[in-house]
Design a protein around this motif. Structure first.
Motif, PDB file in Angstrom:
ATOM      1  N   UNK A  68       0.850  -1.183   0.000  1.00  0.00           N
ATOM      2  CA  UNK A  68       0.000   0.000   0.000  1.00  0.00           C
ATOM      3  C   UNK A  68       0.890   1.239   0.000  1.00  0.00           C
ATOM      4  N   UNK A  69       0.429   2.277  -0.668  1.00  0.00           N
ATOM      5  CA  UNK A  69       1.187   3.517  -0.724  1.00  0.00           C
ATOM      6  C   UNK A  69       0.207   4.676  -0.829  1.00  0.00           C
ATOM      7  N   UNK A  70       0.300   5.605   0.144  1.00  0.00           N
ATOM      8  CA  UNK A  70      -0.562   6.773   0.133  1.00  0.00           C
ATOM      9  C   UNK A  70       0.325   8.001   0.151  1.00  0.00           C
ATOM     10  N   UNK A  71       0.226   8.817  -0.879  1.00  0.00           N
ATOM     11  CA  UNK A  71       1.113   9.982  -0.995  1.00  0.00           C
ATOM     12  C   UNK A  71       0.312  11.206  -1.404  1.00  0.00           C
ATOM     13  N   UNK A  72       0.977  12.354  -1.327  1.00  0.00           N
ATOM     14  CA  UNK A  72       0.363  13.608  -1.748  1.00  0.00           C
ATOM     15  C   UNK A  72       0.683  13.868  -3.215  1.00  0.00           C
TER      16      UNK A  72
END
Lengths: 116, 113
Positions: free
Chosen positions: B10-14
């Protein structure tokens, strides 16, 4: 057709019932594949057909699963006596020729199967 | 059994950040593909890499195939919300019949505006 078509898009069934999932590949594609995608998982290979050759059934999880491809086009995946663990999205893909190095597969939108 | 390990899961970035997704195996693949899948849709092919060391660019996406053809990476520059989706790598086993692809479990990317 323009793309790989799968039907139904959603299927809800009761435990123990049989279900049939249909895949209509891209016209002219000789190879057809079935995959299963469970929640949060990658694609699990089930079976593939290449022209008139015997299908590769090595990925079928049990003898309740079977598939056929009539006339080298439309394929049906049948699950007998469905179990709750069979709930998943079943994806079909086709390609022009599975023996080419690039083996580009085009996927349908899948059938979401829910076994209650 | 040949496996493809993808990371991160999982990867959550701006929006505007860069990211890299990895696909690794102990096995050699004759080719490796990257797909992107959106909810309710099937995977859509982004790129195929065939030659060890090959680098392919698709706009802000850069794909690399390892020299030994056992691993690959996907780098996204200046990510945008439209890049959100599940990224899957898939390999054609070397010496195999090319009949089926081995898929990784995917990296779920979320890009927040």
């Amino acid at each position: 057709g323009a793309g790989v078509s799968q039907s139904p898009s959603n299927k809800v069934t009761e435990k123990g019932k049989d279900v049939e999932l249909r895949c209509d590949p891209i016209s002219g594609h000789t190879a057809l594949y079935w995959y299963r995608q469970s929640l949060g998982q990658g694609l699990e290979f089930l079976i593939y057909f290449q022209g008139n050759s015997a299908p590769d059934k090595s990925g079928l999880p049990s003898d309740r699963f079977s598939a056929e491809r009539t006339g080298g086009s439309v394929s049906t995946l049948t699950i007998q006596r469905t179990q709750q663990e069979d709930s998943a999205v079943y994806l079909c893909a086709s390609s022009r020729d599975s023996f080419l190095a690039k083996n580009i597969q085009y996927f349908g939108a899948g059938t979401r199967l829910s076994v209650l | 059994t040949q496996l493809l390990e993808q990371s991160p899961q999982f990867l959550s970035i701006q929006e505007g950040e860069n990211l890299t997704v990895y696909c690794n195996s102990s096995s050699v693949f004759s080719s490796l593909q990257w797909y992107r899948q959106e909810p309710g849709e099937g995977p859509v092919l982004l790129v195929t890499v065939v030659t060890g060391g090959e680098v392919k660019k698709l706009k802000r996406l850069t794909f690399q195939f390892g020299d030994a053809r056992k691993d690959s990476s996907l780098h996204i520059t200046a990510a945008q919300p439209g890049d959100t989706g599940l990224y899957l790598c898939a390999g054609a086993p070397d010496g195999g019949s090319q009949g089926n692809l081995i898929f990784g479990k995917g990296t779920k990317l979320s890009v927040k505006p």
